[in-house]
Design an enzyme around this catalytic site. Structure first.
Site, PDB file in Angstrom:
ATOM      1  N   HIS A   1      -1.155   8.483  -4.597  1.00 34.63           N
ATOM      2  CA  HIS A   1      -2.510   7.753  -4.120  1.00 34.63           C
ATOM      3  C   HIS A   1      -3.637   7.941  -5.004  1.00 34.63           C
ATOM      4  O   HIS A   1      -3.811   8.997  -4.534  1.00 34.63           O
ATOM      5  CB  HIS A   1      -2.158   7.974  -2.427  1.00 34.63           C
TER       6      HIS A   1
ATOM      7  N   HIS B   1       0.883  -1.202  -0.100  1.00 38.96           N
ATOM      8  CA  HIS B   1      -0.325   0.167  -0.007  1.00 38.96           C
ATOM      9  C   HIS B   1       1.058   1.368   0.308  1.00 38.96           C
ATOM     10  O   HIS B   1       0.697   2.195  -0.690  1.00 38.96           O
ATOM     11  CB  HIS B   1      -0.948  -0.003   1.147  1.00 38.96           C
TER      12      HIS B   1
ATOM     13  N   GLU C   1       2.786  -0.935   8.545  1.00 37.73           N
ATOM     14  CA  GLU C   1       2.401  -1.743   7.266  1.00 37.73           C
ATOM     15  C   GLU C   1       3.483  -3.032   7.469  1.00 37.73           C
ATOM     16  O   GLU C   1       4.051  -4.513   7.087  1.00 37.73           O
ATOM     17  CB  GLU C   1       2.658  -1.126   5.962  1.00 37.73           C
TER      18      GLU C   1
ATOM     19  N   LYS D   1       3.607   3.780  -5.351  1.00 43.51           N
ATOM     20  CA  LYS D   1       2.730   5.206  -5.270  1.00 43.51           C
ATOM     21  C   LYS D   1       4.015   6.195  -5.190  1.00 43.51           C
ATOM     22  O   LYS D   1       3.968   7.513  -5.189  1.00 43.51           O
ATOM     23  CB  LYS D   1       2.220   5.706  -4.225  1.00 43.51           C
TER      24      LYS D   1
END
Length: 411
Positions: free
Chosen positions: A339, A302, A313, A334
């Site tokens: 994002h 992510h 994470e 990203k």
């Protein structure tokens, strides 16, 4: 017996390319999609940077009349879906339309329509609000418009889970095919929220980077990370039951083999600090596929470049992978495109498929300075090596965790 599900088509509208080919070429080149916000005057805002989609003209992707009745997030979705359907060679005249479904999500719908129509309401009164304001604004209209444009009469859903939206929609499409609700699903995520309300809202949350240097504003996993950069665009893929794909001679890019979800049940914006929720989603995806952690060597994280996400994470990955963590390659797309909120997981899914196909793991652009505890291999450099599996993570406000596992195609 659940049915096997394969990827047969892909389409993308991104800050670094208006189709999959150009997007992927720019990913490999490490191209940055960041620049000063041009969609409105952001001079009085703390955040001045975004990853905007450039040179997008909806009329080049769809009927001009239809485009006029869509907000930007729907236009992006229809454009990406058109590419994916064409790429898949899917001829709807030869399909049972009730067996072809749609799962295309958006996290926020059209904030622009809200801004525009509320201004009219306040300044000119309720009678001046656009008669189709609601169907322009609501976030399920991406799925609705894709279904209408391409005649998809099967299951049509819009799974809204904030920044996990794209991954959840692809995962639910995967399930729908696995268990016989559809033979084909056109699925992904879309977002177009670079607007005053979007930037102001996320800035107020202190989630956005306020760094004005394109090379330094989005630094996932780096000690100097300062928040995420708002991106926009769409990723749409065609998922198909294996035998259906074979019967029509479709090319197969990869196989979807696992999907896992969980909820942190912890905080509306912060991930669970020990990473247990996200770890469970990853574990669920691997167990769904019957795959051991030692068999998975790559994660598309992510990786938002916020302080909390990247730390928690990392903890989650360590929990889910245990001793196998040391062999993992981890990157964040990203770092180049920012994002994309509801579209992020879908575009990152496409990235995973391309990496599997080409045996190439892109670098996390800008990553230089390791941080304490954030001490894994975050791909400072690109790797050319076989990628048998790719695990893609998406974590959304509200505690939504979703992971999807993609496998290199083989009979």
């Amino acid at each position: 017996m659940s049915r096997r599900v394969v990827v047969t088509g892909m389409g993308a509208i991104t800050p670094i390319g208006l189709n999959v080919e150009n997007f992927w070429k720019n990913v490999k080149a490490g191209t940055l999609g960041f620049g000063e916000i041009t969609k409105f005057d952001a001079s009085e805002y703390k955040c001045h940077m975004a990853a905007e989609v450039k040179d997008f003209n909806a009329k080049e992707f769809m009927d001009p009349k239809a485009a006029k009745r869509m907000e930007l997030f729907s236009q992006y979705a229809v454009a990406a879906a058109a590419e994916a359907i064409k790429d898949a060679g899917l001829d709807m005249e030869k399909e049972d339309p009730y067996r072809v479904g749609c799962a295309v999500g958006s996290g926020v719908g059209s904030m622009q329509a809200m801004e525009r129509e509320y201004t009219k309401l306040v300044e000119k009164g309720p009678s001046r609000v656009n008669p189709i304001f609601v169907p322009l604004m609501i976030c399920n209209m991406a799925a609705g418009n894709v279904s209408i444009q391409f005649g998809l009469k099967g299951k049509s859903i819009n799974d809204v889970t904030a920044c996990a939206t794209g991954t959840n929609n692809i995962g639910e499409a995967f399930r729908s095919i696995q268990y016989g609700e559809a033979d084909v699903m056109v699925t992904g995520g879309t977002e177009g929220a670079v607007c005053p309300l979007g930037i102001a809202g996320f800035t107020a949350l202190t989630a956005l980077s306020t760094v004005d240097d394109p090379a330094k504003c989005s630094l996932p996993f780096d000690k100097n990370r300062s928040g995420f950069v708002m991106g926009e665009g769409a990723g749409v893929v065609v998922l198909e039951e294996l035998e259906h794909a074979k019967a029509r001679g479709a090319k197969i890019y990869a196989e979807v083999v696992g999907y896992g979800c969980s909820s942190d049940a912890y905080h509306i914006t912060s991930p669970q600090e020990d990473g247990a929720g996200a770890a469970q989603a990853m574990t669920n995806a691997m167990e769904d596929a019957g795959v051991q952690p030692s068999e998975v060597t790559y994660i598309n994280a992510h990786g938002t470049a916020t302080h909390h996400n990247d730390l928690f994470e990392t903890r989650a990955i360590k929990l889910a992978f245990g001793d196998a963590t040391k062999d993992l390659r981890i990157n964040s797309t990203k770092s180049m495109i920012g994002h994309l909120l509801g579209a992020a997981g879908a575009v990152e899914f496409i990235t995973c498929v391309k990496e599997i196909q080409e045996g190439y793991i892109h670098r996390t652009v800008g990553y230089e300075t390791p941080d304490e505890e954030i001490d894994l291999d975050y791909c400072k450099e690109a790797y050319e090596e076989e990628v048998p599996y790719a695990l893609s993570n998406s974590l959304g406000f509200g505690g939504h965790n979703a992971s999807i596992l993609v496998k290199k195609w083989s009979e």
